[in-house]
Design a protein around this motif. Structure first.
Motif, PDB file in Angstrom:
ATOM      1  N   VAL A   1      35.689  34.937  32.625  1.00  0.00           N
ATOM      2  CA  VAL A   1      36.639  35.785  31.608  1.00  0.00           C
ATOM      3  C   VAL A   1      36.775  35.283  30.193  1.00  0.00           C
ATOM      4  O   VAL A   1      36.444  34.025  30.171  1.00  0.00           O
TER       5      VAL A   1
ATOM      6  N   PHE B   1      43.469  40.649  37.919  1.00  0.00           N
ATOM      7  CA  PHE B   1      43.437  40.422  36.567  1.00  0.00           C
ATOM      8  C   PHE B   1      44.230  41.735  35.952  1.00  0.00           C
ATOM      9  O   PHE B   1      44.117  42.855  36.387  1.00  0.00           O
TER      10      PHE B   1
ATOM     11  N   CYS C   1      41.026  43.694  31.222  1.00  0.00           N
ATOM     12  CA  CYS C   1      40.415  42.314  31.245  1.00  0.00           C
ATOM     13  C   CYS C   1      38.741  42.465  31.603  1.00  0.00           C
ATOM     14  O   CYS C   1      38.469  42.753  32.752  1.00  0.00           O
TER      15      CYS C   1
ATOM     16  N   ARG D   1      35.394  41.087  32.682  1.00  0.00           N
ATOM     17  CA  ARG D   1      35.028  39.787  33.668  1.00  0.00           C
ATOM     18  C   ARG D   1      33.650  40.203  34.310  1.00  0.00           C
ATOM     19  O   ARG D   1      33.309  41.130  34.334  1.00  0.00           O
TER      20      ARG D   1
ATOM     21  N   VAL E   1      34.263  33.829  38.710  1.00  0.00           N
ATOM     22  CA  VAL E   1      34.605  34.682  37.916  1.00  0.00           C
ATOM     23  C   VAL E   1      34.608  34.214  36.624  1.00  0.00           C
ATOM     24  O   VAL E   1      35.573  33.219  36.217  1.00  0.00           O
TER      25      VAL E   1
END
Length: 172
Positions: free
Chosen positions: A77, A42, A46, A48, A75
């Motif tokens: 986001v 990523f 970011c 997450r 995951v």
């Protein structure tokens, strides 16, 4: 093999640095093992949240965090990061693990107080496809706060929250 991920393509040497949010912690070079490298597919900033299904997960937490999923890892986001993830190019620096010691077995973090030269550098793109090939489920949500709150108020243990200070603030 241990790795360090960066958006910078030409780091010749890694010098131990103090962690900005841990002034009391000694200067180190950080690395991650191969098993956990996906958590760095990523953009650096970011935010997450990573949830891992284990053999010891309670029925309640399995229902709460993994309902409707066969994935062992999820995951999540924020949706606003989608374009950046799609276009991100990262560089994976390979390290010899000789001077590193295990710092956090759950996250796969290793540290070294030695100046470290990379053995090899890989250019990495197609980050979402790399996650999918590893069988990782990637979820997008407008905001991470409710998931974070659900995790922190549960007895769920196998999670990681990365760069949360960059999450979209909840307006009250």
């Amino acid at each position: 093999m241990l790795y360090h991920f960066s958006e910078v393509s030409d780091i010749q040497v890694f010098i131990p640095k103090e962690k900005q949010n841990r002034a009391e912690f000694p200067a180190v070079v950080w690395a991650i093992d191969e098993e956990h490298e996906y958590s760095y597919y990523f953009p650096r900033d970011c935010p997450r949240i990573i949830c891992k299904k284990t053999d010891t997960i309670s029925v309640e937490n399995k229902e709460k965090f993994f309902k409707h999923s066969n994935a062992e890892l999820i995951v999540t986001v924020e949706s606003s990061w989608y374009p950046r993830i799609m276009n991100q190019i990262l560089y994976r620096y390979h390290f010899d693990d000789t001077h590193f010691e295990l710092f956090d077995p759950t996250a796969g973090y290793y540290i070294s107080d030695q100046v470290t030269k990379p053995l090899q550098i890989d250019r990495m793109d197609g980050l979402m496809e790399r996650l999918f090939k590893k069988g990782i489920e990637l979820r997008f949500t407008p905001n991470l706060y409710s998931l974070r709150e659900a995790i922190l108020t549960s007895d769920f243990k196998e999670f990681g929250i990365h760069r949360f200070n960059n999450a979209t603030k909840v307006l009250e």
